[in-house]
Design an enzyme around this catalytic site. Sequence first.
Site, PDB file in Angstrom:
ATOM      1  N   GLY A  71     106.552  93.625 -36.986  1.00  0.00           N
ATOM      2  CA  GLY A  71     107.076  94.926 -36.574  1.00  0.00           C
ATOM      3  C   GLY A  71     108.558  95.069 -36.860  1.00  0.00           C
ATOM      4  N   HIS A 201     100.281  90.750 -34.051  1.00  0.00           N
ATOM      5  CA  HIS A 201     100.104  90.001 -32.782  1.00  0.00           C
ATOM      6  C   HIS A 201     100.086  90.878 -31.547  1.00  0.00           C
ATOM      7  CE1 HIS A 201     104.318  89.815 -31.088  1.00  0.00           C
ATOM      8  NE2 HIS A 201     104.616  90.183 -32.323  1.00  0.00           N
ATOM      9  N   THR A 237     105.574  85.702 -51.495  1.00  0.00           N
ATOM     10  CA  THR A 237     104.136  85.427 -51.505  1.00  0.00           C
ATOM     11  C   THR A 237     103.517  85.933 -50.209  1.00  0.00           C
ATOM     12  OG1 THR A 237     104.485  83.477 -52.849  1.00  0.00           O
ATOM     13  CG2 THR A 237     102.406  83.584 -51.612  1.00  0.00           C
ATOM     14  N   CYS A 327     112.657  91.062 -24.976  1.00  0.00           N
ATOM     15  CA  CYS A 327     113.840  90.976 -25.819  1.00  0.00           C
ATOM     16  C   CYS A 327     115.126  91.102 -25.014  1.00  0.00           C
ATOM     17  CB  CYS A 327     113.811  92.062 -26.877  1.00  0.00           C
ATOM     18  SG  CYS A 327     112.218  92.182 -27.657  1.00  0.00           S
TER      19      CYS A 327
END
Length: 396
Positions: A71, A201, A237, A327
């Site tokens: 995100g 997630h 990748t 956070c």
Amino acid sequence: MKEIYLDHSATTYTDPEVLQEMLPYFTEVFGNASSQHKAGREALKAVDTARERIAKAIGCLPSEVYFTSGGSESDNWAIKGMAEMHKDKGNHIITTKIEHPAVIRTCKALEREGFEVTYLDVDNEGIISTKQLEEAITERTILISVMFANNEMGAIQPIAEIGAIAKKYKIAFHTDAVQAVGNVPIDVKAMNIDMLSMSGHKFYGPKGVGVLYKRNGLRIGKFMDGGEQERNMRAGTINTPAIVGMGKAIELAVENMQANNEHIAKLRDYFVSQVLEKIPNVYFNGPKDMSKRLANNANFSFEYVEGESILMRLDMQGIRVSSGSACSSGSLEPSYVMLSIGVPIEIAHGTIRFSFGKSNTMEQTQYVVDQLVSIIDNLREMSPLFKEIKGENIYV
Ligand SMILES: *Cc1c(COP(=O)(O)O)cnc(C)c1O
């Protein structure tokens, strides 16, 4: 001891069905999806399936899905990529005061480079005014970024209305939908969304993988230099196993959305009513109209106690919750989201977010209510601030 996880807005476990689908892509089908040989082509086939599943879930084309690391990267890329590509056209961005740090701090970084950012207020339930949004638009506005649903108190924004305004003024519209994907029906075309961020997630997929949906025809700058992966827009990748998992997870989430939401909302609604009934001096934060908030979210501010103390006591009883957002925890500043919805600073300090998930049960919910009642009671007994409480809720 009981182990009760009520922090699904911070992250979810990877669904065992999702993990099963991922496993072969670590050890058997491990080719680089960019390689031209069979091992690469097999990996690419699985990635294409995931891309189709994601496109179907949000109503876009597979060619509009770009895989990222999560995100935060999607938010950074959408906003910085737009700013870089269109800075000659304008330097003004409109967002809100309650965005995730991945959006707020990205906007702050752009301000240091000369961009002007309007941070829209929200009402006391956390919803923006579309009238104020329209008034904030100028000739130089190049982007509107408004989150779909808030991570702290679950408020869902009027996204289709915002999309219609953005379209009317021909301004690109990005939404951080990390909390909404899998929980709320999304149709990027009907809602006029030009860019959307999601993260695996948060809907029972693996960590470290996300998507930026970008409407074909909208041009943004690259976020990283390197290889030509993702149609030469996102170097590096690609993470085949995680992408496969995210594709499976979004399919499951959308298929079971209604049933999951019914179950989760039942637990949440019972929890909210019990807390308001049994604990005095508590604020229920965010929309009171449950249709305007995520089914999984309950957020309370408990007067006269510290959120951190509640969190620790609950943790000791096996109950995992969050004070504000993960956070902003670790600092003693109260959550800016709580302050933005008008929670007084002393009260904001006593905020706890409970975010339910599909595996929680009514028995667990009852246990949490019982533990919470005694923990709050106990902490208040010890609190010098706590004087006399008459047993009345502030919100009824
Ligand atoms: C979790 C979250 C993010 C960050 O997603 P990551 O994949 O952890 O980087 C961004 N926005 C919101 C609203 C979130 O809840």
